[in-house]
Design a protein around this motif. Structure first.
Motif, PDB file in Angstrom:
ATOM      1  N   PHE A  80     -10.312   3.097 -14.322  1.00 15.99           N
ATOM      2  CA  PHE A  80      -8.813   2.965 -14.481  1.00 15.99           C
ATOM      3  C   PHE A  80      -8.267   1.884 -15.097  1.00 15.99           C
ATOM      4  N   LYS A  81      -8.110   1.967 -16.137  1.00 15.30           N
ATOM      5  CA  LYS A  81      -7.758   0.569 -17.066  1.00 15.30           C
ATOM      6  C   LYS A  81      -6.267   0.759 -17.625  1.00 15.30           C
ATOM      7  N   ASP A  82      -5.416  -0.110 -17.579  1.00 13.69           N
ATOM      8  CA  ASP A  82      -4.122  -0.283 -17.894  1.00 13.69           C
ATOM      9  C   ASP A  82      -3.772  -1.424 -18.735  1.00 13.69           C
ATOM     10  N   PRO A  83      -3.777  -1.150 -20.131  1.00 10.94           N
ATOM     11  CA  PRO A  83      -3.381  -2.250 -21.043  1.00 10.94           C
ATOM     12  C   PRO A  83      -2.199  -2.736 -20.793  1.00 10.94           C
ATOM     13  N   THR A  84      -1.493  -2.354 -20.131  1.00 10.15           N
ATOM     14  CA  THR A  84       0.052  -2.857 -19.751  1.00 10.15           C
ATOM     15  C   THR A  84       0.013  -3.609 -18.423  1.00 10.15           C
ATOM     16  N   LEU A  85       1.267  -4.240 -18.130  1.00  9.14           N
ATOM     17  CA  LEU A  85       1.119  -4.971 -16.847  1.00  9.14           C
ATOM     18  C   LEU A  85       1.754  -3.860 -15.810  1.00  9.14           C
ATOM     19  N   PHE A  86       0.845  -3.114 -15.372  1.00  9.99           N
ATOM     20  CA  PHE A  86       0.679  -2.215 -14.328  1.00  9.99           C
ATOM     21  C   PHE A  86       2.030  -1.075 -14.479  1.00  9.99           C
ATOM     22  N   GLU A  87       2.174  -0.677 -15.978  1.00  3.44           N
ATOM     23  CA  GLU A  87       3.064   0.136 -16.365  1.00  3.44           C
ATOM     24  C   GLU A  87       2.282   1.374 -16.479  1.00  3.44           C
ATOM     25  N   GLY A  88       0.919   1.669 -16.365  1.00  6.61           N
ATOM     26  CA  GLY A  88       0.398   2.618 -16.950  1.00  6.61           C
ATOM     27  C   GLY A  88       0.765   4.005 -16.226  1.00  6.61           C
ATOM     28  N   ASP A  89       0.634   4.953 -16.917  1.00  5.60           N
ATOM     29  CA  ASP A  89       1.082   6.311 -16.190  1.00  5.60           C
ATOM     30  C   ASP A  89       0.419   7.039 -15.128  1.00  5.60           C
ATOM     31  N   TYR A  90       0.935   7.508 -14.143  1.00  4.12           N
ATOM     32  CA  TYR A  90       0.186   8.138 -13.123  1.00  4.12           C
ATOM     33  C   TYR A  90      -0.069   9.511 -13.378  1.00  4.12           C
ATOM     34  N   ILE A  91      -1.336  10.224 -12.977  1.00  2.48           N
ATOM     35  CA  ILE A  91      -1.754  11.379 -13.303  1.00  2.48           C
ATOM     36  C   ILE A  91      -2.204  11.860 -12.079  1.00  2.48           C
ATOM     37  N   TYR A  92      -1.138  12.939 -11.514  1.00  2.00           N
ATOM     38  CA  TYR A  92      -1.556  13.781 -10.281  1.00  2.00           C
ATOM     39  C   TYR A  92      -2.534  14.750 -10.249  1.00  2.00           C
ATOM     40  N   ILE A  93      -2.536  15.384 -11.440  1.00  2.00           N
ATOM     41  CA  ILE A  93      -3.367  16.928 -11.477  1.00  2.00           C
ATOM     42  C   ILE A  93      -3.761  16.886 -12.987  1.00  2.00           C
ATOM     43  N   ARG A  94      -5.058  17.044 -13.251  1.00  2.00           N
ATOM     44  CA  ARG A  94      -5.755  17.101 -14.320  1.00  2.00           C
ATOM     45  C   ARG A  94      -6.604  18.252 -14.401  1.00  2.00           C
ATOM     46  N   ALA A  95      -6.510  18.951 -15.780  1.00  2.00           N
ATOM     47  CA  ALA A  95      -7.062  20.423 -15.716  1.00  2.00           C
ATOM     48  C   ALA A  95      -8.469  20.334 -15.340  1.00  2.00           C
ATOM     49  N   SER A  96      -9.220  19.244 -15.499  1.00  2.00           N
ATOM     50  CA  SER A  96     -10.483  19.026 -15.025  1.00  2.00           C
ATOM     51  C   SER A  96     -10.898  19.688 -13.694  1.00  2.00           C
ATOM     52  N   SER A  97      -9.955  19.243 -12.682  1.00  2.00           N
ATOM     53  CA  SER A  97     -10.266  19.648 -11.322  1.00  2.00           C
ATOM     54  C   SER A  97     -10.220  21.097 -11.049  1.00  2.00           C
TER      55      SER A  97
ATOM     56  N   SER B   9       0.901  -1.117  -0.228  1.00  2.00           N
ATOM     57  CA  SER B   9       0.010  -0.106   0.070  1.00  2.00           C
ATOM     58  C   SER B   9       0.827   1.359   0.089  1.00  2.00           C
ATOM     59  N   ASP B  10       2.261   1.034   0.002  1.00  2.00           N
ATOM     60  CA  ASP B  10       3.133   2.247   0.113  1.00  2.00           C
ATOM     61  C   ASP B  10       3.537   2.555  -1.494  1.00  2.00           C
ATOM     62  N   PHE B  11       3.081   3.364  -2.078  1.00  3.94           N
ATOM     63  CA  PHE B  11       3.731   3.436  -3.532  1.00  3.94           C
ATOM     64  C   PHE B  11       3.345   5.119  -3.792  1.00  3.94           C
ATOM     65  N   GLY B  12       3.758   5.988  -2.595  1.00  3.28           N
ATOM     66  CA  GLY B  12       3.798   7.390  -3.026  1.00  3.28           C
ATOM     67  C   GLY B  12       2.539   8.180  -3.229  1.00  3.28           C
ATOM     68  N   ILE B  13       2.613   9.371  -3.902  1.00  5.27           N
ATOM     69  CA  ILE B  13       1.482   9.966  -4.176  1.00  5.27           C
ATOM     70  C   ILE B  13       0.315   9.423  -4.455  1.00  5.27           C
ATOM     71  N   MET B  14       0.526   8.680  -5.287  1.00  3.44           N
ATOM     72  CA  MET B  14      -0.874   7.863  -5.856  1.00  3.44           C
ATOM     73  C   MET B  14      -1.739   6.939  -4.733  1.00  3.44           C
ATOM     74  N   GLY B  15      -0.551   6.094  -4.188  1.00  2.49           N
ATOM     75  CA  GLY B  15      -1.088   5.401  -2.887  1.00  2.49           C
ATOM     76  C   GLY B  15      -1.740   6.353  -1.704  1.00  2.49           C
ATOM     77  N   ILE B  16      -1.353   7.463  -1.656  1.00  6.54           N
ATOM     78  CA  ILE B  16      -1.857   8.374  -0.562  1.00  6.54           C
ATOM     79  C   ILE B  16      -3.241   8.937  -1.153  1.00  6.54           C
ATOM     80  N   LYS B  17      -3.268   9.473  -2.392  1.00  2.72           N
ATOM     81  CA  LYS B  17      -4.495   9.990  -3.065  1.00  2.72           C
ATOM     82  C   LYS B  17      -5.370   8.659  -3.058  1.00  2.72           C
ATOM     83  N   ALA B  18      -5.330   7.576  -3.383  1.00  2.00           N
ATOM     84  CA  ALA B  18      -6.262   6.440  -3.592  1.00  2.00           C
ATOM     85  C   ALA B  18      -6.696   6.200  -2.163  1.00  2.00           C
ATOM     86  N   GLY B  19      -5.607   6.199  -1.026  1.00  2.00           N
ATOM     87  CA  GLY B  19      -6.155   5.867   0.331  1.00  2.00           C
ATOM     88  C   GLY B  19      -7.082   6.970   1.006  1.00  2.00           C
TER      89      GLY B  19
END
Length: 487
Positions: free
Chosen positions: A358-375, A67-77
């Motif tokens: 959230f769909k990733d066609p690779t083996l967990f190598e999908g890019d991480y998005i921290y901020i989108r313009a939509s927000s 569960s420890d994987f940086g920004i994305m883990g904390i945002k998910a939590g």
């Protein structure tokens, strides 16, 4: 402080030592000196690359848990602590969903604390050693470092302290601002003092990054700094600045198409809306564990924890039902019945209300998005509405909602009804992206998972917002005699 000086400092250095991404010119060491910087002019850039890499890596919080994987883990939590995001079974990030994460003895509290304080320590060291360097390149590096420090403290204060409104004099965080701190530790500065430092850092960052053209979206540029600033000033109630920075940050950025939104737009840093993210590769995914990643946890179509282990992520039934059928964002969630879904040439059976966002066609190598313009549309719309500029707020809301729902018409609401509509649209748009729980805390919205027909699972309980504050991890309490624990 003793804890910062030893536990966090060592964590920061050891994590930098693991960094090895060639595309970020990552430095294989964390200790630096002014003499070293003079000898190797590329070293500050390499260390900065290491910070960016660490913030997306397994072990960022100083542990080996998945569960420890940086920004994305904390945002998910954080999102799993909201009304909107559900986890089907109590594994891994489940400690957030059932609120065990708020306890000082829970590893989640340590992960959040260390992820950001370990980076702050390295940031401060590099800032200290660059303070007399006025070169154009290092001006941009300083700007990024200040933005990263602001971003780090902004997350920390929202986890470990009360909300800003009506709590400015409450205990906040130890403000570590240099690389030399007293061995006896630092006490907690007030909430107001911490936010004053955050706003100072982020606005100075905006100035320093005025001419910086970043080589990739993995780095913070002025647009990104303005996006961070918009969120910060929305939190503090400076709605003029919040609206201004949101508008400037999103200006000129095209919104995602329906195909982007419903296929693989959330695993691709080339998504037109991405303001800041991280491009994952086979090399970056080897740091730690493939399964300790966002898509392993949130992509219900893959072979990770969410997919193969069926630790599903679901949308709250009430929020799903609030999405009009004409809104294509509804397509990324299953309805009230079990259904089949095909992705990557694989057809599987899925339960009611499961997410396919959230769909990733690779083996967990999908890019991480921290901020989108939509927000930023929702930041600007809310900021305008709270200034009494309701016609402008309705137009900003229309500009994005009409792109998602062709049947949407310009709102006629005002006052709290308009604000509620803005927040509802924000919850729909940004589901699973790390905004819902922070907004609940900011807006004093309780956790309500017990209701007729609820689809919440092992975290089925209600809480008032005063229960949203994390305790400071035991490691910090035990090593810093100056710090006081949250109740």
């Amino acid at each position: 402080m003793k804890k910062i000086k030893y536990f966090i400092a060592l964590a920061g250095i050891s994590l930098l030592a693991q960094s090895c991404a060639n595309d970020l010119n990552t430095l294989p060491e964390g200790n630096i000196s002014g003499e070293q910087l003079n000898e190797d002019q590329s070293k500050p850039e390499k260390i900065l690359g290491g910070i960016y890499l660490d913030l997306r890596s397994n072990g960022a919080g100083g542990t080996t848990v998945h569960s420890d994987f940086g920004i994305m883990g904390i945002k998910a939590g954080a999102d799993l602590m909201s009304n909107d995001v559900i986890q089907s079974t109590n594994q891994h990030l489940g400690m957030f969903y059932n609120y065990e994460a708020t306890n000082a003895s829970n590893i989640a509290s340590e992960i959040v604390w260390t992820t950001f304080y370990a980076r702050i320590f390295v940031i401060n060291k590099l800032l200290d050693d660059l303070k007399n360097d006025t070169s154009t390149k290092n001006r941009a590096i300083k700007g990024q470092l200040l933005a990263l420090r602001a971003y780090s403290y902004f997350h920390l204060i929202r986890f470990y302290a009360n909300d800003y409104k009506n709590h400015q004099s409450d205990p906040g965080l130890p403000l570590v601002l240099t690389s030399s701190n007293p061995n006896q530790g630092l006490p907690r500065s007030t909430v107001a003092e911490v936010y004053a430092q955050i706003t100072k850092d982020i606005e100075e960052s905006i100035t320093l990054l005025d001419s910086f053209a970043r080589p990739s979206r993995a780095q913070i540029d002025q647009r990104t700094a303005k996006a961070i600033a918009a969120e910060v000033f929305l939190q503090t109630g400076d709605y003029t600045k919040a609206g201004k920075y949101a508008q400037e940050s999103k200006q000129g950025i095209a919104l995602m198409t329906e195909n982007d939104y419903t296929t693989t737009g959330f695993s691709n840093i080339n998504n037109p809306e991405v303001i800041w993210g991280f491009h994952n590769t086979t090399a970056t995914m080897t740091i730690g564990n493939y399964y300790a990643s966002f898509f392993s946890m949130f992509d219900n179509t893959n072979e990770g924890y969410a997919g193969a282990a069926q630790i599903r992520k679901l949308i709250d039934k009430r929020l799903y039902e609030a999405i009009p059928d004409t809104d294509y964002r509804k397509k990324v969630f299953n309805g009230s019945q079990n259904a089949q879904y095909t992705f990557n040439s694989k057809t599987k059976n899925y339960p009611a209300y499961v997410s396919w966002k959230f769909k990733d066609p690779t083996l967990f190598e999908g890019d991480y998005i921290y901020i989108r313009a939509s927000s930023l549309y929702y930041v600007e719309a809310e900021a305008l509405a709270r200034q009494g500029r309701e016609a402008e707020a309705r137009q900003v809301l229309f500009d994005i909602t009409s792109k998602r729902n062709a049947a949407y018409t310009l709102s006629t609401k005002s006052g709290n009804d308009l604000l509620n509509e803005i927040i509802l649209q924000k919850r729909i748009e940004l589901w699973g992206e790390g905004y819902a729980w922070f907004d609940m805390k900011r807006l004093n919205v309780p956790l309500e998972r017990v209701y007729t027909g609820t689809n919440h699972t092992f975290g089925r309980f209600n809480l008032t917002p005063d229960k949203f504050k994390f305790q400071i991890p035991n490691k910090e309490i035990n090593n810093n005699p100056q710090i006081k624990q949250n109740e």
